[in-house]
Write a protein that holds these residues in place. Structure first.
Motif, PDB file in Angstrom:
ATOM      1  N   ALA A   1       0.847  -1.190   0.000  1.00 20.33           N
ATOM      2  CA  ALA A   1       0.000   0.000   0.000  1.00 20.33           C
ATOM      3  C   ALA A   1       0.887   1.245   0.000  1.00 20.33           C
ATOM      4  O   ALA A   1       1.810   1.359   0.788  1.00 20.33           O
ATOM      5  N   ALA A   2       0.627   2.143  -0.907  1.00 24.30           N
ATOM      6  CA  ALA A   2       1.419   3.372  -1.026  1.00 24.30           C
ATOM      7  C   ALA A   2       0.584   4.567  -0.606  1.00 24.30           C
ATOM      8  O   ALA A   2      -0.621   4.613  -0.840  1.00 24.30           O
ATOM      9  N   ALA A   3       1.223   5.516   0.019  1.00 19.55           N
ATOM     10  CA  ALA A   3       0.524   6.728   0.441  1.00 19.55           C
ATOM     11  C   ALA A   3       0.214   7.606  -0.772  1.00 19.55           C
ATOM     12  O   ALA A   3       0.882   7.513  -1.796  1.00 19.55           O
ATOM     13  N   PRO A   4      -0.779   8.465  -0.662  1.00 20.74           N
ATOM     14  CA  PRO A   4      -1.081   9.408  -1.736  1.00 20.74           C
ATOM     15  C   PRO A   4       0.115  10.329  -2.009  1.00 20.74           C
ATOM     16  O   PRO A   4       0.920  10.591  -1.117  1.00 20.74           O
ATOM     17  N   THR A   5       0.197  10.832  -3.224  1.00 18.05           N
ATOM     18  CA  THR A   5       1.271  11.747  -3.616  1.00 18.05           C
ATOM     19  C   THR A   5       0.677  13.006  -4.232  1.00 18.05           C
ATOM     20  O   THR A   5      -0.502  13.040  -4.583  1.00 18.05           O
ATOM     21  N   GLY A   6       1.492  14.014  -4.379  1.00 22.23           N
ATOM     22  CA  GLY A   6       1.044  15.267  -4.984  1.00 22.23           C
ATOM     23  C   GLY A   6      -0.043  15.947  -4.178  1.00 22.23           C
ATOM     24  O   GLY A   6      -0.977  16.522  -4.741  1.00 22.23           O
ATOM     25  N   CYS A   7       0.077  15.917  -2.868  1.00 24.02           N
ATOM     26  CA  CYS A   7      -0.981  16.454  -1.999  1.00 24.02           C
ATOM     27  C   CYS A   7      -0.737  17.924  -1.663  1.00 24.02           C
ATOM     28  O   CYS A   7       0.407  18.361  -1.514  1.00 24.02           O
ATOM     29  N   ALA A   8      -1.817  18.658  -1.555  1.00 22.49           N
ATOM     30  CA  ALA A   8      -1.771  20.061  -1.145  1.00 22.49           C
ATOM     31  C   ALA A   8      -3.043  20.387  -0.385  1.00 22.49           C
ATOM     32  O   ALA A   8      -4.103  19.827  -0.659  1.00 22.49           O
ATOM     33  N   ALA A   9      -2.918  21.274   0.585  1.00 22.53           N
ATOM     34  CA  ALA A   9      -4.069  21.719   1.369  1.00 22.53           C
ATOM     35  C   ALA A   9      -4.155  23.238   1.276  1.00 22.53           C
ATOM     36  O   ALA A   9      -3.141  23.915   1.111  1.00 22.53           O
ATOM     37  N   ARG A  10      -5.390  23.753   1.380  1.00 23.76           N
ATOM     38  CA  ARG A  10      -5.556  25.206   1.295  1.00 23.76           C
ATOM     39  C   ARG A  10      -6.787  25.655   2.060  1.00 23.76           C
ATOM     40  O   ARG A  10      -7.705  24.873   2.313  1.00 23.76           O
TER      41      ARG A  10
ATOM     42  N   GLY B   1      -0.902   8.292  -6.397  1.00 24.08           N
ATOM     43  CA  GLY B   1      -0.732   7.291  -5.350  1.00 24.08           C
ATOM     44  C   GLY B   1      -2.030   6.591  -5.010  1.00 24.08           C
ATOM     45  O   GLY B   1      -3.048   6.734  -5.688  1.00 24.08           O
ATOM     46  N   THR B   2      -1.974   5.839  -3.955  1.00 22.54           N
ATOM     47  CA  THR B   2      -3.153   5.140  -3.451  1.00 22.54           C
ATOM     48  C   THR B   2      -3.296   5.478  -1.973  1.00 22.54           C
ATOM     49  O   THR B   2      -2.561   6.300  -1.457  1.00 22.54           O
ATOM     50  N   GLY B   3      -4.197   4.857  -1.308  1.00 20.71           N
ATOM     51  CA  GLY B   3      -4.417   5.174   0.093  1.00 20.71           C
ATOM     52  C   GLY B   3      -5.395   6.324   0.238  1.00 20.71           C
ATOM     53  O   GLY B   3      -6.173   6.619  -0.670  1.00 20.71           O
ATOM     54  N   GLU B   4      -5.335   6.987   1.388  1.00 21.05           N
ATOM     55  CA  GLU B   4      -6.301   8.035   1.699  1.00 21.05           C
ATOM     56  C   GLU B   4      -5.608   9.275   2.261  1.00 21.05           C
ATOM     57  O   GLU B   4      -4.475   9.202   2.723  1.00 21.05           O
ATOM     58  N   HIS B   5      -6.323  10.378   2.244  1.00 14.89           N
ATOM     59  CA  HIS B   5      -5.837  11.623   2.828  1.00 14.89           C
ATOM     60  C   HIS B   5      -7.009  12.372   3.442  1.00 14.89           C
ATOM     61  O   HIS B   5      -8.171  12.074   3.165  1.00 14.89           O
ATOM     62  N   ARG B   6      -6.680  13.352   4.301  1.00 15.24           N
ATOM     63  CA  ARG B   6      -7.705  14.248   4.844  1.00 15.24           C
ATOM     64  C   ARG B   6      -7.077  15.597   5.143  1.00 15.24           C
ATOM     65  O   ARG B   6      -5.869  15.710   5.385  1.00 15.24           O
ATOM     66  N   VAL B   7      -7.895  16.626   5.112  1.00 15.51           N
ATOM     67  CA  VAL B   7      -7.436  17.970   5.433  1.00 15.51           C
ATOM     68  C   VAL B   7      -7.454  18.139   6.954  1.00 15.51           C
ATOM     69  O   VAL B   7      -8.290  17.550   7.654  1.00 15.51           O
ATOM     70  N   TRP B   8      -6.490  18.927   7.449  1.00 15.51           N
ATOM     71  CA  TRP B   8      -6.394  19.226   8.868  1.00 15.51           C
ATOM     72  C   TRP B   8      -6.134  20.722   9.004  1.00 15.51           C
ATOM     73  O   TRP B   8      -5.142  21.234   8.483  1.00 15.51           O
ATOM     74  N   ALA B   9      -7.033  21.433   9.649  1.00 16.45           N
ATOM     75  CA  ALA B   9      -6.881  22.866   9.889  1.00 16.45           C
ATOM     76  C   ALA B   9      -6.881  23.115  11.392  1.00 16.45           C
ATOM     77  O   ALA B   9      -7.626  22.492  12.134  1.00 16.45           O
ATOM     78  N   ARG B  10      -6.022  24.010  11.812  1.00 14.51           N
ATOM     79  CA  ARG B  10      -5.998  24.410  13.228  1.00 14.51           C
ATOM     80  C   ARG B  10      -6.313  25.897  13.302  1.00 14.51           C
ATOM     81  O   ARG B  10      -5.752  26.700  12.562  1.00 14.51           O
ATOM     82  N   GLN B  11      -7.221  26.237  14.199  1.00 14.11           N
ATOM     83  CA  GLN B  11      -7.574  27.629  14.453  1.00 14.11           C
ATOM     84  C   GLN B  11      -7.278  27.959  15.909  1.00 14.11           C
ATOM     85  O   GLN B  11      -7.243  27.072  16.757  1.00 14.11           O
ATOM     86  N   TYR B  12      -7.077  29.250  16.173  1.00 12.32           N
ATOM     87  CA  TYR B  12      -6.898  29.707  17.538  1.00 12.32           C
ATOM     88  C   TYR B  12      -8.179  30.396  17.993  1.00 12.32           C
ATOM     89  O   TYR B  12      -8.649  31.338  17.358  1.00 12.32           O
ATOM     90  N   VAL B  13      -8.732  29.905  19.097  1.00 15.67           N
ATOM     91  CA  VAL B  13      -9.954  30.469  19.669  1.00 15.67           C
ATOM     92  C   VAL B  13      -9.573  31.199  20.957  1.00 15.67           C
ATOM     93  O   VAL B  13      -9.077  30.563  21.896  1.00 15.67           O
ATOM     94  N   PRO B  14      -9.768  32.519  21.017  1.00 14.50           N
ATOM     95  CA  PRO B  14      -9.407  33.260  22.231  1.00 14.50           C
ATOM     96  C   PRO B  14     -10.063  32.667  23.481  1.00 14.50           C
ATOM     97  O   PRO B  14     -11.214  32.236  23.446  1.00 14.50           O
ATOM     98  N   PHE B  15      -9.311  32.620  24.546  1.00 19.86           N
ATOM     99  CA  PHE B  15      -9.728  32.129  25.859  1.00 19.86           C
ATOM    100  C   PHE B  15      -9.925  30.611  25.913  1.00 19.86           C
ATOM    101  O   PHE B  15     -10.191  30.067  26.968  1.00 19.86           O
ATOM    102  N   LEU B  16      -9.844  29.931  24.779  1.00 16.86           N
ATOM    103  CA  LEU B  16      -9.998  28.471  24.772  1.00 16.86           C
ATOM    104  C   LEU B  16      -8.750  27.757  24.256  1.00 16.86           C
ATOM    105  O   LEU B  16      -8.458  26.647  24.663  1.00 16.86           O
TER     106      LEU B  16
ATOM    107  N   ALA C   1      -7.247   8.919  -2.798  1.00 15.69           N
ATOM    108  CA  ALA C   1      -6.274   9.864  -3.354  1.00 15.69           C
ATOM    109  C   ALA C   1      -6.849  10.769  -4.443  1.00 15.69           C
ATOM    110  O   ALA C   1      -6.420  11.903  -4.582  1.00 15.69           O
ATOM    111  N   ASP C   2      -7.795  10.323  -5.210  1.00 12.55           N
ATOM    112  CA  ASP C   2      -8.334  11.139  -6.305  1.00 12.55           C
ATOM    113  C   ASP C   2      -9.437  12.102  -5.863  1.00 12.55           C
ATOM    114  O   ASP C   2      -9.949  12.856  -6.678  1.00 12.55           O
TER     115      ASP C   2
END
Length: 93
Positions: free
Chosen positions: A21-30, A44-59, A71-72
């Motif tokens: 099993a090969a990881a996805p290639t040519g990945c970009a997030a925006r 590639g094959t396999g799976e991917h997901r987007v991950w975003a982090r935000q800053y929440v004041p006081f939390l 991958a597609d």
């Protein structure tokens, strides 16, 4: 002896399947807009997901994850309206 040979053969097959099993290639997030994010992988094959982090004041930090997709496909997530710290992607084979 026969049962040990069978276990060894089964272990070899399992090892081959997971390493093939090969990881996805040519990945970009925006960041699409104020609260929407996406990731794409072009090969590639396999799976991917987007991950975003935000800053929440006081939390503190708020992590938002899109669904695992092939991958597609495009992984999308809608988060809050707070300040974006980073946007990236995760992959798995």
């Amino acid at each position: 002896m026969i049962s040990l040979a069978g276990v060894a053969a089964a272990s070899a097959l399992v090892g081959t399947a997971s390493s093939a099993a090969a990881a996805p290639t040519g990945c970009a997030a925006r960041q699409v807009d104020g609260q929407n994010y996406e990731s794409r992988c072009t090969g590639g094959t396999g799976e991917h997901r987007v991950w975003a982090r935000q800053y929440v004041p006081f939390l503190g930090d708020l992590d938002c994850f899109g669904p695992w997709v092939p991958a597609d496909s495009v992984s999308r997530v809608t988060c809050s309206i707070h300040q974006t710290v980073f946007v990236t992607h995760q992959t798995r084979g």
